[in-house]
Write an enzyme that holds these catalytic residues in place. Sequence first.
Site, short mmCIF file in Angstrom:
data_model
loop_
_atom_site.label_atom_id
_atom_site.label_comp_id
_atom_site.label_asym_id
_atom_site.label_seq_id
_atom_site.Cartn_x
_atom_site.Cartn_y
_atom_site.Cartn_z
N GLU A 55 18.96 -1.54 6.66
CA GLU A 55 18.61 -0.40 5.82
C GLU A 55 19.08 0.91 6.45
OE1 GLU A 55 14.63 1.54 3.71
OE2 GLU A 55 14.40 0.17 5.40
N GLU B 279 14.99 10.49 9.80
CA GLU B 279 14.37 9.32 10.41
C GLU B 279 15.27 8.63 11.43
OE1 GLU B 279 12.25 6.73 7.72
OE2 GLU B 279 12.08 8.33 6.24
N ASP C 259 17.84 1.79 -0.19
CA ASP C 259 16.56 2.45 -0.46
C ASP C 259 16.87 3.72 -1.25
OD1 ASP C 259 14.35 4.35 -0.09
OD2 ASP C 259 13.50 2.82 1.22
N HIS D 145 15.95 7.13 0.44
CA HIS D 145 16.90 7.58 1.47
C HIS D 145 18.23 7.99 0.83
CE1 HIS D 145 14.30 6.43 4.75
NE2 HIS D 145 14.21 5.19 4.29
N HIS E 132 15.16 -0.91 -2.60
CA HIS E 132 13.84 -0.29 -2.62
C HIS E 132 13.80 0.67 -3.81
CE1 HIS E 132 12.54 -1.11 1.82
NE2 HIS E 132 12.20 -2.08 0.99
N ARG F 234 9.60 9.67 -3.04
CA ARG F 234 9.03 8.44 -2.47
C ARG F 234 7.78 7.97 -3.22
NH1 ARG F 234 10.01 7.31 3.91
NH2 ARG F 234 10.59 5.14 3.62
N GLU G 164 8.75 0.11 -2.70
CA GLU G 164 8.30 0.63 -1.41
C GLU G 164 8.04 2.12 -1.62
OE1 GLU G 164 9.67 0.24 3.19
OE2 GLU G 164 10.71 1.73 1.98
#
Length: 275
Positions: free
Chosen positions: A153, A159, A186, A189, A212, A218, A247
């Site tokens: 990922e 991050e 994701d 992201h 995701h 988010r 997620e």
Amino acid sequence: MRAAVTVSLIPEVRQGPFVFTGDLVQACQRAAALGFHAIELFPEDPEAVEAEELRQVLDDCQLSLAAVGTGAGWFRHQLSFTSSEESIRSQAVDYARRMMDLAAAFSAPIIIGAMQGKASGGLNQATALRYLGHALFQLDEHAEALGVTLLYEPLNRYESNLIHTLADAATFIQGAGLRQVRLLADLFHMNIEESDLPGALRRAGPLLGHVHFSDSNRRAAGWGHTNFPPIIQALRDIGYDGYLSAEVLPLPDAESAARQAITAFRQWVGSPAAG
């Protein structure tokens, strides 16, 4: 495409992007009642989940295991593939191998996200990427022996400082000759790092192994500003038939987030029962 929802058993990340936390049985019962196909599980440790007990819960709820997360390796044990200490890197690979053994009993992949680490503490990016590649190569061999895949990922710049886009991740995977590693896209992201989300998914093509399904903030899909129809069309165009896994943050609460996630799936993909 099939719908999955995240279930975390890690006490340290109760405020993280996991819809259900704590109680596996209750989470699976709610996931099944809402119409999800599967759960994406984040255990505390590889040995913290008894495979036969998990199988019984999933069978009782008629759910599959979409993937197993390894985040506890970092959040609980501070294990990273890019640590400056060789002993920690070795422990990280061993931890991921053991998590893979658990997931393989369900023909499920594991996810490498937070455990990839970053270049820090005097470790430059080139060295960190070399360490990451070596770890993934070892896990790739284990995945091949087990007959499963491994999901890598790319994380956003806040991050990690290693690999941020699907294209860079694909280049890294192919350059390292990894045969069992696939990309985890994701959408949260990607909203930060990609200029064209549908285009990035199309370019990923057959390397794409998992998605995701989250919005720009988010939260559950539909509660941010991501434009989902072109994304779903891109996934259809490349023949993606895997999971869209929620997620997402459990806001305003877990039940509401789960309901919105499955509602969005039905709106843009179709009935989960239809596959």
